[in-house]
Structures are given as structure tokens and as C-alpha cells.
Design a protein around this motif. Structure first.
Motif, mmCIF file in Angstrom:
data_model
loop_
_atom_site.group_PDB
_atom_site.id
_atom_site.type_symbol
_atom_site.label_atom_id
_atom_site.label_comp_id
_atom_site.label_asym_id
_atom_site.label_seq_id
_atom_site.Cartn_x
_atom_site.Cartn_y
_atom_site.Cartn_z
ATOM 1 N N HIS A 58 4.588 -32.082 -26.397
ATOM 2 C CA HIS A 58 5.476 -31.060 -25.825
ATOM 3 C C HIS A 58 5.674 -29.993 -26.892
ATOM 4 O O HIS A 58 6.157 -30.295 -27.983
ATOM 5 C CB HIS A 58 6.804 -31.696 -25.434
ATOM 6 C CG HIS A 58 7.727 -30.778 -24.704
ATOM 7 N ND1 HIS A 58 9.004 -31.138 -24.370
ATOM 8 C CD2 HIS A 58 7.572 -29.519 -24.242
ATOM 9 C CE1 HIS A 58 9.587 -30.137 -23.739
ATOM 10 N NE2 HIS A 58 8.728 -29.146 -23.653
ATOM 11 N N VAL A 59 5.295 -28.767 -26.589
ATOM 12 C CA VAL A 59 5.454 -27.654 -27.522
ATOM 13 C C VAL A 59 6.682 -26.857 -27.100
ATOM 14 O O VAL A 59 6.822 -26.485 -25.932
ATOM 15 C CB VAL A 59 4.198 -26.745 -27.540
ATOM 16 C CG1 VAL A 59 4.394 -25.578 -28.497
ATOM 17 C CG2 VAL A 59 2.962 -27.559 -27.925
ATOM 18 N N GLU A 111 7.092 -39.262 -26.647
ATOM 19 C CA GLU A 111 6.803 -37.834 -26.663
ATOM 20 C C GLU A 111 6.715 -37.325 -28.103
ATOM 21 O O GLU A 111 7.504 -37.710 -28.957
ATOM 22 C CB GLU A 111 7.919 -37.098 -25.918
ATOM 23 C CG GLU A 111 7.713 -35.618 -25.774
ATOM 24 C CD GLU A 111 8.818 -35.008 -24.930
ATOM 25 O OE1 GLU A 111 9.848 -34.624 -25.499
ATOM 26 O OE2 GLU A 111 8.647 -34.952 -23.702
ATOM 27 N N VAL A 112 5.734 -36.482 -28.365
ATOM 28 C CA VAL A 112 5.601 -35.822 -29.658
ATOM 29 C C VAL A 112 5.949 -34.351 -29.440
ATOM 30 O O VAL A 112 5.272 -33.650 -28.688
ATOM 31 C CB VAL A 112 4.174 -35.948 -30.226
ATOM 32 C CG1 VAL A 112 4.042 -35.181 -31.528
ATOM 33 C CG2 VAL A 112 3.820 -37.417 -30.420
ATOM 34 N N VAL A 113 7.025 -33.918 -30.080
ATOM 35 C CA VAL A 113 7.484 -32.537 -29.933
ATOM 36 C C VAL A 113 6.955 -31.710 -31.092
ATOM 37 O O VAL A 113 7.132 -32.061 -32.252
ATOM 38 C CB VAL A 113 9.027 -32.470 -29.883
ATOM 39 C CG1 VAL A 113 9.497 -31.025 -29.791
ATOM 40 C CG2 VAL A 113 9.548 -33.267 -28.697
ATOM 41 N N LEU A 114 6.300 -30.610 -30.769
ATOM 42 C CA LEU A 114 5.770 -29.682 -31.750
ATOM 43 C C LEU A 114 6.484 -28.351 -31.576
ATOM 44 O O LEU A 114 6.670 -27.879 -30.455
ATOM 45 C CB LEU A 114 4.265 -29.503 -31.550
ATOM 46 C CG LEU A 114 3.444 -30.792 -31.542
ATOM 47 C CD1 LEU A 114 2.033 -30.525 -31.052
ATOM 48 C CD2 LEU A 114 3.427 -31.421 -32.906
ATOM 49 N N HIS A 140 17.089 -29.461 -28.835
ATOM 50 C CA HIS A 140 16.165 -30.082 -27.883
ATOM 51 C C HIS A 140 16.058 -31.580 -28.176
ATOM 52 O O HIS A 140 15.971 -31.991 -29.321
ATOM 53 C CB HIS A 140 14.774 -29.455 -27.992
ATOM 54 C CG HIS A 140 13.744 -30.190 -27.210
ATOM 55 N ND1 HIS A 140 13.581 -29.988 -25.861
ATOM 56 C CD2 HIS A 140 12.857 -31.150 -27.560
ATOM 57 C CE1 HIS A 140 12.618 -30.789 -25.430
ATOM 58 N NE2 HIS A 140 12.164 -31.499 -26.441
ATOM 59 N N HIS A 141 16.087 -32.395 -27.146
ATOM 60 C CA HIS A 141 15.915 -33.835 -27.288
ATOM 61 C C HIS A 141 14.681 -34.280 -26.524
ATOM 62 O O HIS A 141 14.381 -33.737 -25.459
ATOM 63 C CB HIS A 141 17.139 -34.595 -26.769
ATOM 64 C CG HIS A 141 18.360 -34.387 -27.594
ATOM 65 N ND1 HIS A 141 18.511 -34.901 -28.859
ATOM 66 C CD2 HIS A 141 19.489 -33.686 -27.348
ATOM 67 C CE1 HIS A 141 19.676 -34.539 -29.359
ATOM 68 N NE2 HIS A 141 20.293 -33.809 -28.459
ATOM 69 N N PRO A 156 20.734 -41.571 -31.225
ATOM 70 C CA PRO A 156 19.345 -42.030 -31.273
ATOM 71 C C PRO A 156 18.344 -40.942 -30.888
ATOM 72 O O PRO A 156 17.151 -41.078 -31.131
ATOM 73 C CB PRO A 156 19.308 -43.185 -30.277
ATOM 74 C CG PRO A 156 20.416 -42.896 -29.336
ATOM 75 C CD PRO A 156 21.479 -42.190 -30.146
ATOM 76 N N ARG A 157 18.823 -39.857 -30.287
ATOM 77 C CA ARG A 157 17.928 -38.772 -29.878
ATOM 78 C C ARG A 157 17.720 -37.738 -30.974
ATOM 79 O O ARG A 157 16.883 -36.861 -30.838
ATOM 80 C CB ARG A 157 18.469 -38.087 -28.631
ATOM 81 C CG ARG A 157 18.598 -39.022 -27.443
ATOM 82 C CD ARG A 157 19.296 -38.349 -26.285
ATOM 83 N NE ARG A 157 20.588 -37.868 -26.736
ATOM 84 C CZ ARG A 157 21.300 -36.914 -26.150
ATOM 85 N NH1 ARG A 157 20.854 -36.345 -25.075
ATOM 86 N NH2 ARG A 157 22.468 -36.540 -26.628
#
Length: 129
Positions: free
Chosen positions: A78-79, A96-99, A89-90, A26-27
Motif C-alpha cells: 500500500h503506497v 500489509e506493507v505500507v510504503l 495512517h494505520h 498495536p497499530r
């Protein structure tokens, strides 16, 4: 730019029932949509040419205010680097929005301006800002 988030329950169910994956992760990241922005492209250029800014941008606690300075208001941004992305990276939080900051080695920094180069790399970098 692709924005990646955790898989939805529907996507996990699809993987399990249709694809036969016994325990889908799921991650694992999935693309939600594509987006372009001159402001974010300029942020990439700034990170490429200014190591102090880059280091500040990559600290999770700074991402929200640095994006807000450019008119982007996210509650949990999160950049990360491309290397972090490829090292699996999880997200720490489902909201959380990862950029992902495109690797500057892909750009020829000897040419100016770099805005169009940054836009292109935003589009082709998984989860690129």
C-alpha cells in the motif's frame, strides 16, 4: 528505505512492562529495516514528474502490479503520501506493507537526473519507498 509494520507482541510487552505504557497502540508503526533500490527510486521520480502515474500508484489496488513491474513482489503493498503517514495512517491488515511516497516539494525538480535525490529522500522519509 525504512519499511514500517505494526508492532510485534514482544514490542508491545516491552512498552507495557519496561516503559510503563498502560495500553500501547498495536497499530503504531515501527521500522523493520532499511533498503535501497534504483528501481524504487525511479518509481519515486516517475511519481514526481507524472501526476497520472502518481495517482495510479497511490490507489491501493494498483500498488501490487506497479511494484511487480519493477521486480518487487509483495502480497499486500500500500503506497501512501507523507501527509497520510503524518495523519496517523494505520495498516488495515497485519501483513500489509505500507510504503510512503516522499513529498516532491522536498526535491528540486528543475535538475536532472533525480535518481540520487529520490534515493536520499527514500532514506530520510519515514517508511519511504
Amino acid at each position: 528505505m525504512a519499511i514500517f509494520t505494526n508492532k510485534s507482541d514482544k514490542a508491545l510487552e516491552f512498552e507495557q512492562k519496561i516503559l510503563g505504557i498502560a495500553k500501547p497502540d498495536p497499530r503504531q508503526k515501527v521500522a523493520d529495516f532499511s533498503y535501497t533500490s534504483d528501481s524504487l527510486a525511479q518509481m519515486i521520480v516517475d511519481a514526481w514528474v507524472d501526476d497520472v502515474f502518481r495517482d495510479k500508484l497511490l490507489k491501493k489496488e494498483n500498488a501490487q502490479s506497479l511494484l511487480a513491474d519493477r521486480g518487487i513482489y509483495l502480497s499486500k503493498p500500500h503506497v501512501i503520501t507523507e501527509q497520510d503517514y503524518y495523519d496517523n495512517h494505520h495498516c488495515d491488515d497485519p501483513d500489509e506493507v505500507v510504503l510512503v511516497l516522499p513529498n516532491k516539494k522536498r526535491a528540486d525538480l528543475s535538475h536532472k537526473p533525480l535518481l540520487e535525490t529520490a534515493k536520499l529522500l527514500m532514506a530520510i522519509t519515514p517508511n519511504g519507498i
